[in-house]
Every structure is written in structure tokens, then in C-alpha cells.
Design an enzyme around this catalytic site. Structure first.
Site, PDB file in Angstrom:
ATOM      1  N   HIS A  75       0.777  -1.251   0.000  1.00 54.30           N
ATOM      2  CA  HIS A  75       0.000   0.000   0.000  1.00 54.30           C
ATOM      3  C   HIS A  75       0.810   1.304   0.000  1.00 54.30           C
ATOM      4  CE1 HIS A  75      -3.134  -2.773   0.561  1.00 54.30           C
ATOM      5  NE2 HIS A  75      -3.735  -2.310   1.618  1.00 54.30           N
ATOM      6  N   GLY A 108      -1.558  -2.309  -5.294  1.00 54.26           N
ATOM      7  CA  GLY A 108      -2.477  -3.362  -4.880  1.00 54.26           C
ATOM      8  C   GLY A 108      -3.793  -2.761  -4.406  1.00 54.26           C
ATOM      9  N   HIS A 109      -3.701  -1.684  -3.664  1.00 57.47           N
ATOM     10  CA  HIS A 109      -4.903  -0.954  -3.239  1.00 57.47           C
ATOM     11  C   HIS A 109      -4.927   0.360  -3.998  1.00 57.47           C
ATOM     12  CE1 HIS A 109      -8.153   0.773  -1.068  1.00 57.47           C
ATOM     13  NE2 HIS A 109      -8.113  -0.081  -0.066  1.00 57.47           N
ATOM     14  N   HIS A 143     -11.861  -6.998  -3.767  1.00 55.01           N
ATOM     15  CA  HIS A 143     -12.003  -6.073  -2.643  1.00 55.01           C
ATOM     16  C   HIS A 143     -12.855  -4.867  -3.060  1.00 55.01           C
ATOM     17  CE1 HIS A 143     -10.553  -3.106   0.342  1.00 55.01           C
ATOM     18  NE2 HIS A 143     -10.336  -4.161   1.104  1.00 55.01           N
ATOM     19  N   GLU A 180     -12.983  -8.937   2.222  1.00 60.58           N
ATOM     20  CA  GLU A 180     -13.758  -7.683   2.190  1.00 60.58           C
ATOM     21  C   GLU A 180     -14.278  -7.443   0.779  1.00 60.58           C
ATOM     22  OE1 GLU A 180     -10.688  -4.879   3.641  1.00 60.58           O
ATOM     23  OE2 GLU A 180     -11.463  -5.267   5.644  1.00 60.58           O
ATOM     24  N   GLU A 237     -18.545  -2.737   4.042  1.00 62.37           N
ATOM     25  CA  GLU A 237     -17.630  -1.827   4.724  1.00 62.37           C
ATOM     26  C   GLU A 237     -18.063  -0.374   4.502  1.00 62.37           C
ATOM     27  OE1 GLU A 237     -13.539  -2.539   3.776  1.00 62.37           O
ATOM     28  OE2 GLU A 237     -12.903  -0.608   4.619  1.00 62.37           O
ATOM     29  N   CYS A 253     -16.269   2.182   4.192  1.00 67.78           N
ATOM     30  CA  CYS A 253     -15.448   2.756   3.117  1.00 67.78           C
ATOM     31  C   CYS A 253     -15.988   2.399   1.731  1.00 67.78           C
ATOM     32  CB  CYS A 253     -14.009   2.240   3.195  1.00 67.78           C
ATOM     33  SG  CYS A 253     -13.053   2.962   4.527  1.00 67.78           S
ATOM     34  N   CYS A 307      -9.449   2.602   8.550  1.00 69.70           N
ATOM     35  CA  CYS A 307      -9.833   3.261   7.300  1.00 69.70           C
ATOM     36  C   CYS A 307     -11.208   3.909   7.389  1.00 69.70           C
ATOM     37  CB  CYS A 307      -9.775   2.261   6.152  1.00 69.70           C
ATOM     38  SG  CYS A 307     -10.705   0.750   6.454  1.00 69.70           S
ATOM     39  N   CYS A 308     -12.154   3.233   8.072  1.00 69.32           N
ATOM     40  CA  CYS A 308     -13.541   3.720   8.023  1.00 69.32           C
ATOM     41  C   CYS A 308     -13.770   5.018   8.807  1.00 69.32           C
ATOM     42  CB  CYS A 308     -14.503   2.631   8.466  1.00 69.32           C
ATOM     43  SG  CYS A 308     -14.515   1.188   7.375  1.00 69.32           S
TER      44      CYS A 308
END
Ligand code: ZN
Length: 809
Positions: free
Chosen positions: A157, A207-208, A280, A332, A348, A350, A416-417
Site C-alpha cells: 500500500h 495493490g490498493h 475487494h 472484504e 464496509e 469505506c 480506514c472507516c
């Protein structure tokens, strides 16, 4: 930027010519049908969102700052600056602080606050101090693996963190005009641009995803086309393996891999070839947003078509009624088409925010209200449930049914959220309006005032409404000078009642009342274009639009392919999706059903949770003897759940009485006290004897007990009967999620013991308890009188296991 100037100078260009001119990489967003109206130009002043925005500013923001400080997220930067000290937390923790700074910057844009301004400046200085000489900035790598930068793109990340930094820096620059953070971001982006790009630079993708849309913002604020080209490169290179690298631990260097990361990271195919959202869910939303930004600038048909297919699949197959996405906790991720379980829904927070980010961009790209419909669905439901009304508790996971054991938390190790909520809410008013040469689109309704700049001149729009509780919206139109332009009012799909058999969520009854529209008290026919009622006329100050949307309670049915919702109904009124909670309806919601014909009435309750409209219904409680009892059901907005007493919750109520559990008759099992050698947090012992019949061993909609995360071990569960009882049979329905795929299996072996004095003895039976799938495994034995029964299992090697129901006779 350059192309925009050239094209503007050339006057009107045909779409094809403009597209050809854009075939290179330019960031001017020429292909948008609409442009957004910044949140700074729209002031919300209502009873619904205003308190939320205030709470976000005054509670959530300082709360998140505090948690970033006390969890080492900020001191990691101090340590990285000195290149000494122990990195604290998870390798992507930098991103959380960036998101909080983005939220703080938005707050400063609309609510100047010298103390916050100072705190932000000081934090930025600490971040800037950690920037390396070449521009690199990532506290994890600097402190933990300084020689391995960019060595693990699929997992670590770095580019994701960079993206959140760029977004925060852009927000800070726009809010304050200070370049402090923006300069840090540009130096870092310049450095990244030396590493990644067309050969001889490196092919690699995050990747993200996240950096793509962030680089577009960085381009927009700096005008530096290099950033747009890099964004486009990252979007273009997804699913393209040529030249990809991986870290070789033996050689201690990067070596060619020529492999993509696969579907989990949406890297299985180039975006232009993708049809179905996979992997994801948050990552998917971010890359689709970035790809939409790229398409908005280049007009590439391949992207526009692919995004259309991805949108269609999302809303027709993979979106919850709350607008949330990502049905499985495994990765996720998105599930299969129509795989939308309720109790185990991941959803999620996010990912809901991502839905809003992406659909906002799609609305601008196409000028079509159906994307804004999705934004509305998600902000009032799937997103809003993610944050407690008092602003200091957050959901990461947002299931649509709960046994009462799922609650909001102050923060998470993976945070993250909460930090995403903090940056999303203050920008909400930016989702209200969009403009083009012809006029203005009204995408969201709330009491508010807006200043919009149209080709025809400046216009002030003032909405007066009690939306979302009432459907009447009055809009005062105040152009600076009399002018002709369009005002396009989004007519929500729920107000029209024209769902089709293909829709994921369908209304079987019309809304009961038609949408009405007046201008200066004169009724207007609805001139519908792309989901908007278009009013085209010469406007003068004092003109008034009156829109009335029918706020009847609607019964919503899922597409019959959604197995989890068959025979069930959800309630919706206006944009709000409802749920029932134990606190209003008694502790055992599983016995309740809502007959198809039951009357539904709405009632506004100013005293409840800041004021909200509840739905009352005549429900029924299923009993075993068939004499079902009437119950008064009360439903509250889904976003408001888990604000009072803990207890069961459900969005999809059984309409079919067979789906409600019959009120249990007391049995040996239901009167027993259960215990186990080990139990997993979310999985309750009560599941053993709740008399809810599983559909199969992989049924994720019924409560279960598991020994997770024990694997391959010997375990037991036990019923203490309280007083001696005569028993002669046990039946066990094993849990096994191989089909999902999960990590639980039926056990290798199982036996039944009973307590005899101080000893445990095997029950006197021929053979052992079976371990078959999808049925009750019954063991009959010679009657014994005992005070306790125990099932002992040997779990399969490397697997865990569990039980859906355990009956005793
Ligand atoms: Zn999250």
C-alpha cells in the site's frame, strides 16, 4: 489544460475530433456532461445533515486526531524523520492521518478555526520532516524496510498512502492557499513519476488503488500534466503483466515477474475488458473512480463502455438495498451475482463512501440522474449507519441483520472507516448540484442555499424542505440578472415506482401519489430527460419551483435470485431504508413476520434520536400451534440502529410466515445452559438451541456456533440440563463452509458423552455420531438419566468447525 485552451480557441469541435485530440493524455475534463459545484458553494441548513456536519467537525474530527496521536500514527512520522524508533501499527497507517487532514481542510474551508488551522500546520510540518531527500515519504518503509521500497506493490500500500496524501494536500491548498503540504505532495509525486511509467520506467500498479483519482486532483490543482499522465498510466496498466516486477528474497532485488495480482485487486484484466465488479470492494470503487476521471478527460470509449458494464452489474446484481456493497468478509469482497446475505453482509463503510465517490463521477460523466439515485441511496443508508449520531463510534462492517452482538467502535487497528467518514461528510454538499452550459442539475435535496456559476450568469438557489421526512421541496431561483437556462430536478426512482423485473430492488405497488411540479404556482408537466424533470425557461429573481415527491411507505422486494431475501420485504420511505430493532419490538425478532397486506403508517417522532419518522405496521408473531399472535411493529431508519439498547435487528422482514421461527416450545436443549471448550466472538452458543432450521450446512443466514479459530484440535460443547433428565437421542447439524469457501468443515469424528456422577461416559449406542453434511446427524441410544451432555469432536487437520443446531430428546 493545454488541450482545453487549444480546443476552446478552435471553437466548437465535433465529439469525434475532440476525442481524437484527446487520444494522448490530457487532464482537461472535456467529456463530462456536467461539472460539479464545489461543496464550498453550497451551505446546508437543515435538521438532518446540519447536526451531522456539526458533530463531524466538533466531535469526530478531534476524536480521530486524538486516536491518530495515541496509536502512534503521527509519531511514526517523527521517528521516520530521525530514521530511528519502532514503527507502530499497520504498514498503511500513514493514510489514516492523511484522511483526517483532508477532513480538517474541508472543515477549514467552510468554518475557519485558528486552533484547527494551527494543529493542521503543525501536523503537516511533522509529515514534511519525514520526507526523504529524493521525495519519498512512507513511514513504514523508512523505519522497517528501508531497502525494499516498492518491493511489494500488491500488499504493502505505498501508492495507496501516497494517494491519500495527495488528496489531503490538494484539500489543504484549496482551503488555505498554503503550499506547505502541496509542495510535499508534488515532490513525492515527482519522485514516483521517476519510478513508474512507460519503459524504461517500471510497470507496476498499486495493490490498493487510490493514487489514480488523487493524481487527477493533483493535476487539476497544479496544472502539471505529468500527474495526469501518471494517473492514466496506473489505470491503463491494470491487468497488463508485461514488465511487472517482484522482489526476490535470495537475490535481494527486484526481478521480472510478468504477472498481475489477479481479481482481488481488480488486476485480472485490463479495465477496458472488465464486465463484473470483483475482489475487494473498496479498491474496486477507487479504481472505477480513477478510471472515470481518466475517461472524463480522454473520452476513451473503451473506458466509458467498461464503466457502464461495471455499473450495471453492481446495481443489478451486487448492491444491497442500503447502497452498500461487498457481501463477504472473505477478502472484504464482492460476492457472486445476487449473493447478498444479510447477517454476514460485510458492507464496509469505506465501500459505501466509494460508491458515492464513483457514482458522483458517473453522474458528471453522463449527466444521468440514475447515478445520483445511487449516491442518495448510499448516503442516507449504507454510509450513514457507519457513524454514530454523537460522532465518536463507527461501524466498519454494516450487516443488514444482527443478533445484537455487533456495535460501533471508537476506532480500529485498521482505521480506514472512521477516517474516511471524517473526510467524506464535510464534502457532502458538493454532491448537491452539477452544472453545464445549458443550466443546473439538482441532485440532492435538503434545506440549503447555493451559489452556482452558469454560462447565463450567477444564480442563487435556496431549497426549503423538510426532506428526507417530507417530499415537498420549494426552490427559490435568484439569478443575478434575468436569464434563460435549464433547471433539472432529479426525480428519484423511488418516487416514480417504475421498477422493472430486472431491477435488483422492486416496488410492486405504485407510490400512491404522482410527482407534481409547479413553477410560480403553475402546474408543469414533467419533461423527463435522463431521470431529471427539466424546466427550461427565462428565470428572474423571485421565481419559485415547487416539487412534491410522494412519501408513501413502500414495500421493496429483492430480485428473486437473491436467495437471502426470498419471501422477505424491506420498507422504504423516500430515500430512507428501515429496519426493526429489538428495543422497539421485543427481544425475539426472529418470530416476527409482516403479512403482505398489513397496513403501514408513517409517524414523525421529534423526540426520538434527534427526530425521525418511524413506520408502524401490524405484524404477526409465529407460534408453533398455528395460532399466531398480532404484534405492533415499529421500524426505524436503518442508519439509526444500534443507538439504544443492544438487540436483534433486521432490514428484510419475512412476509412468508414460514421464514419466521415459531416461538420455541421449551425443550431439553432450549432450557439447558451451554458452554464450550472455545468459542469465537461473533458466534453465539445460543445458536445451538435456537430452533432456527438451517437450509444447509453452509447457511450463513442462521446463527451458528463455531470453534474458530481453533483448527485440527479436539473440542467440545456441552448442555447442562439443570436437573436430571432422561435422554435417548441427540441430533446435530454441522456447520461447514467449504462452498463459500471458508475454513470450517464437518469434524473428523464426534462422540456423545453424558455425565454420570463426576465422570463423563459415552452414551450407550451402537456406532458414533455421524459427520454428514446438510442434514441432522442423529444418534439414538439406550435412555440415560443425566444432568449434562457433551459432544466431543476431533476437527479435521488445518480446519475449524462448528454447529448450527443441536437437538436433544
Ligand atoms: Zn474502511
Amino acid at each position: 489544460m493545454r488541450w482545453m485552451i487549444i480546443l476552446a480557441a478552435a471553437g466548437v469541435l465535433g465529439a469525434a475530433a475532440a476525442q481524437a485530440a484527446q487520444a494522448g493524455a490530457s487532464g482537461a475534463q472535456l467529456h463530462l456532461k456536467l461539472s460539479g459545484v464545489p461543496f464550498t458553494q453550497v451551505k446546508i441548513a437543515d435538521d438532518f445533515w446540519s447536526p451531522r456536519l456539526k458533530t463531524n467537525r466538533e466531535q469526530s474530527l478531534p476524536h480521530n486526531f486524538e486516536w491518530c496521536e495515541k496509536t502512534g500514527r503521527i509519531s511514526n512520522f517523527d521517528k521516520a524523520a530521525k530514521k530511528e524508533g519502532k514503527f507502530q501499527g499497520i504498514f498503511f497507517n500513514d493514510s489514516d492521518l492523511y484522511k483526517v487532514l483532508e477532513g480538517a481542510s474541508y472543515s477549514l474551508s467552510t468554518h475557519p478555526d485558528p486552533a484547527l488551522d494551527k494543529q493542521v500546520d503543525e501536523t503537516i510540518a511533522r509529515i514534511a520532516a519525514a520526507q526523504q531527500g529524493d521525495g519519498y515519504l512512507n513511514t513504514y518503509y523508512t523505519l522497517v524496510e528501508p531497502d525494499k521500497r516498492w518491493s511489494n506493490l500488491p500488499v504493502r500500500h505505498e501508492l495507496y498512502c501516497a494517494g491519500h496524501m495527495f488528496e489531503a494536500a490538494v484539500a489543504h491548498f484549496r482551503a488555505t492557499g498554503k503550499r506547505t503540504f502541496l509542495d510535499v505532495a508534488c515532490r513525492y509525486a515527482d519522485y514516483i513519476d521517476t519510478i513508474f511509467g512507460p519503459a524504461p520506467k517500471r510497470n507496476g500498479v498499486p495493490g490498493h488503488e487510490e493514487i489514480e483519482l488523487a493524481l487527477v486532483k493533483l493535476y487539476q490543482v497544479t496544472g502539471n500534466e505529468k500527474y495526469f499522465k501518471l494517473a492514466k498510466f496506473f489505470v491503463d496498466m491494470r491487468g497488463r503483466p508485461e514488465g511487472r516486477m517482484r522482489w526476490d528474497d535470495k537475490e535481494k532485488k527486484l526481478v521480472p515477474s510478468n504477472k498481475t495480482d489477479g481479481p482481488y485487486n481488480q488486476d485480472h484484466l485490463p479495465i477496458v475488458e472488465q464486465d463484473e465488479p470483483v475482489g475487494h470492494a473498496v479498491r474496486a470503487m477507487y479504481i472505477y473512480s480513477g478510471a472515470t476521471d481518466v475517461a472524463a478527460s480522454t473520452g476513451e470509449k473503451g473506458y466509458i463502455d467498461a464503466l457502464g458494464r461495471l455499473f450495471a452489474n453492481t446495481v443489478l446484481r451486487k448492491m444491497y438495498v442500503t447502497g452498500a456493497i461487498g457481501s463477504t468478509s472473505h477478502g472484504e469482497a464482492f460476492g457472486k451475482n445476487y449473493e447478498l446475505p444479510n447477517q454476514t453482509a460485510y458492507c464496509e463503510t469505506c465501500a459505501s463512501i466509494g460508491m458515492a465517490l464513483w457514482n458522483y463521477r458517473m453522474n458528471l460523466l453522463h449527466g444521468d440522474a440514475r447515478y445520483a439515485d445511487v449516491v442518495e441511496r448510499v448516503v442516507y443508508n449504507g454510509f450513514l449507519a457507519g457513524v454514530h449520531m454523537e460522532g465518536k463510534l463507527f461501524f466498519y462492517v454494516n450487516p443488514l441483520a444482527s443478533r445484537g452482538n455487533h456495535h460501533r467502535q471508537p476506532f480500529f487497528d485498521c482505521a480506514c472507516c472512521p477516517t474516511n467518514v471524517v473526510r467524506f461528510l464535510p464534502s457532502l454538499s458538493g454532491y448537491f448540484y452539477a452544472v453545464n452550459d445549458a443550466g443546473v442539475s439538482v441532485n440532492l435535496y435538503a434545506a440549503s442555499t447555493a451559489q452556482v456559476d452558469l454560462k447565463a450568469g450567477k444564480v442563487r438557489l435556496a431549497q426549503q424542505t423538510r426532506y428526507p421526512w417530507e417530499g415537498a421541496v420549494a426552490i427559490s431561483v435568484e439569478p443575478q440578472k434575468e436569464a434563460a437556462f435549464e433547471i433539472r430536478l432529479r426525480i428519484p426512482q423511488w418516487a416514480m415506482g417504475d421498477s422493472t423485473a430486472e431491477d435488483l430492488y422492486q416496488f410492486k405497488q405504485p407510490p400512491g401519489k404522482d410527482v407534481t411540479l409547479k413553477v410560480n404556482s403553475q402546474a408543469q408537466a414533467l419533461n423527463m430527460q435522463k431521470g431529471y424533470a427539466v424546466i427550461s425557461r427565462t428565470w428572474k429573481s423571485g421565481d419559485k419551483i415547487e416539487l412534491d415527491l410522494p412519501m408513501s411507505v413502500r414495500r421493496v422486494y429483492a430480485h428473486p435470485s437473491v436467495e437471502a431475501d426470498v419471501g422477505r420485504v424491506a420498507l422504504q420511505r423516500g430515500p430512507i431504508v428501515y429496519c426493526v430493532e429489538a428495543v422497539d419490538n421485543g427481544p425475539s425478532l426472529k418470530h416476527v413476520y409482516l403479512p403482505a397486506g398489513a397496513e403501514l403508517t408513517a409517524e414523525h417522532r421529534g423526540d426520538l434520536l434527534g427526530g425521525l419518522t418511524v413506520i408502524k405496521a401490524a405484524g404477526m408473531k409465529r407460534t408453533l400451534d398455528g395460532e399466531d399472535q398480532k404484534v405492533d411493529l415499529l421500524a426505524v431508519p436503518y442508519y439509526a440502529w444500534d443507538h439504544r439498547q443492544a438487540g436483534e435487528m433486521m432490514v428484510w422482514l419475512p412476509e412468508d410466515r414460514k421464514l419466521a421461527a415459531a416461538v420455541a416450545k421449551p425443550t431439553i436443549a432450549s432450557s439447558a445452559k451451554s458452554s464450550a471448550s472455545h468459542k469465537w466472538g461473533r458466534d453465539a452458543l445460543e445458536a445451538l438451541s435456537d430452533q432456527i432450521e438451517p437450509k444447509n450446512s453452509c447457511d450463513h443466514d442462521v446463527p451458528r456456533f463455531t470453534w474458530w479459530d481453533h483448527r485440527g484440535t479436539k473440542e467440545w460443547v456441552q448442555y447442562d440440563l439443570g436437573k436430571p433428565a432422561k435422554v435417548s437421542s441427540v441430533s446435530v447439524y454441522w456447520f461447514d463452509d467449504e462452498r463459500r469457501p471458508g475454513q470450517s468443515r464437518t469434524p473428523k469424528s464426534a462422540r456423545v458423552l453424558y455425565r454420570d456422577g463426576q465422570d463423563w461416559k459415552p452414551v450407550p449406542a451402537e456406532g458414533e455420531l455421524g459427520c454428514s453434511l446438510d442434514k441432522y446427524n442423529t444418534l439414538k441410544f439406550q435412555p440415560v438419566e443425566t444432568t449434562a451432555l457433551r459432544i466431543e469432536v476431533e476437527l479435521k487437520e488445518t480446519f475449524s468447525g462448528g454447529i448450527l443446531e443441536w437437538k436433544v430428546e
